[in-house]
Design a protein around this motif. Sequence first.
Motif, PDB file in Angstrom:
ATOM      1  N   GLY A 138      67.576  14.068  32.641  1.00 27.96           N
ATOM      2  CA  GLY A 138      67.752  15.492  32.375  1.00 27.96           C
ATOM      3  C   GLY A 138      67.495  16.277  33.646  1.00 27.96           C
ATOM      4  O   GLY A 138      68.102  16.022  34.689  1.00 27.96           O
ATOM      5  N   ALA A 139      66.568  17.210  33.577  1.00 24.49           N
ATOM      6  CA  ALA A 139      66.253  18.044  34.740  1.00 24.49           C
ATOM      7  C   ALA A 139      65.175  17.417  35.628  1.00 24.49           C
ATOM      8  O   ALA A 139      64.743  18.039  36.592  1.00 24.49           O
ATOM      9  N   TRP A 140      64.761  16.181  35.314  1.00 28.08           N
ATOM     10  CA  TRP A 140      63.654  15.560  36.033  1.00 28.08           C
ATOM     11  C   TRP A 140      64.102  14.320  36.779  1.00 28.08           C
ATOM     12  O   TRP A 140      64.833  13.490  36.251  1.00 28.08           O
ATOM     13  N   GLU A 141      63.632  14.200  38.002  1.00 27.71           N
ATOM     14  CA  GLU A 141      63.894  13.029  38.840  1.00 27.71           C
ATOM     15  C   GLU A 141      62.618  12.189  38.857  1.00 27.71           C
ATOM     16  O   GLU A 141      61.543  12.692  39.159  1.00 27.71           O
ATOM     17  N   VAL A 142      62.740  10.921  38.507  1.00 27.83           N
ATOM     18  CA  VAL A 142      61.599  10.012  38.515  1.00 27.83           C
ATOM     19  C   VAL A 142      61.807   9.015  39.645  1.00 27.83           C
ATOM     20  O   VAL A 142      62.850   8.367  39.720  1.00 27.83           O
ATOM     21  N   GLU A 143      60.840   8.933  40.542  1.00 24.11           N
ATOM     22  CA  GLU A 143      60.932   7.991  41.657  1.00 24.11           C
ATOM     23  C   GLU A 143      59.535   7.549  42.054  1.00 24.11           C
ATOM     24  O   GLU A 143      58.546   8.147  41.657  1.00 24.11           O
ATOM     25  N   ARG A 144      59.460   6.517  42.818  1.00 27.32           N
ATOM     26  CA  ARG A 144      58.193   6.038  43.346  1.00 27.32           C
ATOM     27  C   ARG A 144      58.256   6.151  44.861  1.00 27.32           C
ATOM     28  O   ARG A 144      59.230   5.716  45.465  1.00 27.32           O
ATOM     29  N   VAL A 145      57.245   6.758  45.432  1.00 24.55           N
ATOM     30  CA  VAL A 145      57.214   6.958  46.885  1.00 24.55           C
ATOM     31  C   VAL A 145      55.944   6.333  47.442  1.00 24.55           C
ATOM     32  O   VAL A 145      54.916   6.279  46.769  1.00 24.55           O
ATOM     33  N   ALA A 146      56.026   5.860  48.671  1.00 24.71           N
ATOM     34  CA  ALA A 146      54.867   5.251  49.328  1.00 24.71           C
ATOM     35  C   ALA A 146      53.808   6.320  49.584  1.00 24.71           C
ATOM     36  O   ALA A 146      54.119   7.470  49.887  1.00 24.71           O
ATOM     37  N   SER A 147      52.561   5.920  49.455  1.00 26.80           N
ATOM     38  CA  SER A 147      51.454   6.828  49.691  1.00 26.80           C
ATOM     39  C   SER A 147      50.965   6.682  51.123  1.00 26.80           C
ATOM     40  O   SER A 147      51.008   5.595  51.696  1.00 26.80           O
ATOM     41  N   ASN A 148      50.493   7.771  51.706  1.00 25.79           N
ATOM     42  CA  ASN A 148      49.903   7.729  53.045  1.00 25.79           C
ATOM     43  C   ASN A 148      48.410   7.442  52.999  1.00 25.79           C
ATOM     44  O   ASN A 148      47.776   7.291  54.029  1.00 25.79           O
ATOM     45  N   ARG A 149      47.851   7.406  51.780  1.00 15.48           N
ATOM     46  CA  ARG A 149      46.419   7.134  51.659  1.00 15.48           C
ATOM     47  C   ARG A 149      46.144   5.678  51.979  1.00 15.48           C
ATOM     48  O   ARG A 149      46.917   4.795  51.621  1.00 15.48           O
ATOM     49  N   GLN A 150      45.039   5.460  52.632  1.00 11.57           N
ATOM     50  CA  GLN A 150      44.624   4.098  52.953  1.00 11.57           C
ATOM     51  C   GLN A 150      43.181   3.903  52.519  1.00 11.57           C
ATOM     52  O   GLN A 150      42.377   4.834  52.572  1.00 11.57           O
ATOM     53  N   THR A 151      42.889   2.701  52.084  1.00  8.56           N
ATOM     54  CA  THR A 151      41.513   2.355  51.757  1.00  8.56           C
ATOM     55  C   THR A 151      41.195   1.027  52.444  1.00  8.56           C
ATOM     56  O   THR A 151      42.098   0.238  52.735  1.00  8.56           O
ATOM     57  N   ALA A 152      39.930   0.822  52.676  1.00 11.19           N
ATOM     58  CA  ALA A 152      39.506  -0.427  53.308  1.00 11.19           C
ATOM     59  C   ALA A 152      39.762  -1.583  52.348  1.00 11.19           C
ATOM     60  O   ALA A 152      39.544  -1.472  51.144  1.00 11.19           O
ATOM     61  N   ASP A 153      40.219  -2.703  52.868  1.00  8.13           N
ATOM     62  CA  ASP A 153      40.447  -3.914  52.086  1.00  8.13           C
ATOM     63  C   ASP A 153      39.124  -4.670  52.036  1.00  8.13           C
ATOM     64  O   ASP A 153      38.807  -5.476  52.920  1.00  8.13           O
ATOM     65  N   LEU A 154      38.328  -4.398  51.001  1.00  7.39           N
ATOM     66  CA  LEU A 154      36.989  -4.980  50.929  1.00  7.39           C
ATOM     67  C   LEU A 154      37.021  -6.499  50.833  1.00  7.39           C
ATOM     68  O   LEU A 154      36.127  -7.171  51.353  1.00  7.39           O
ATOM     69  N   ASP A 155      38.044  -7.053  50.188  1.00 10.62           N
ATOM     70  CA  ASP A 155      38.124  -8.518  50.125  1.00 10.62           C
ATOM     71  C   ASP A 155      38.277  -9.103  51.522  1.00 10.62           C
ATOM     72  O   ASP A 155      37.617 -10.095  51.874  1.00 10.62           O
ATOM     73  N   ALA A 156      39.134  -8.510  52.340  1.00 14.11           N
ATOM     74  CA  ALA A 156      39.330  -8.995  53.715  1.00 14.11           C
ATOM     75  C   ALA A 156      38.065  -8.776  54.544  1.00 14.11           C
ATOM     76  O   ALA A 156      37.670  -9.649  55.331  1.00 14.11           O
TER      77      ALA A 156
END
Length: 136
Positions: free
Chosen positions: A77-95
């Motif tokens: 309809g009047a809405w576009e649904v998409e997925r976009v990459a985030s610029n947020r980063q978090t530490a990889d605690l497992d690594a």
Amino acid sequence: MLKAIRSLTSRFRREVPGVAPTPAPSGLFSADEMPPAADIAAAAANFHRAADQGRAADRAKRAARKLLDRLPAGRYGAWEVERVASNRQTADLDAIRRIFREHGLGEVPMKTAAPSLKVTRAAADTLPAPVLAEAA
């Protein structure tokens, strides 16, 4: 006057077993700088109302996401649904844990998050009215 306020309010603090009280942040009002009780009450009411609205908005977003997360990208309809990459980063605690373990560095040092401001309506008998008047 500040000493009297602190002594009275300290008696009414709720202690949570196993949780250390958080230290007061810097930049608090001095006794001479304290705003009027009416201003404090208005700010607390506004904060409480906004927090309720934020929680309601979060619940509505979670409910909507249950449907939207399952849709393929596209126009609806009047809405576009998409997925976009985030610029947020978090530490990889497992690594990080793996690297610490490989180098014999022990546990990964962690720090607690900043204390959250919590504003709740006090019970009528929690804080005597004269203290509020003195704080003004």
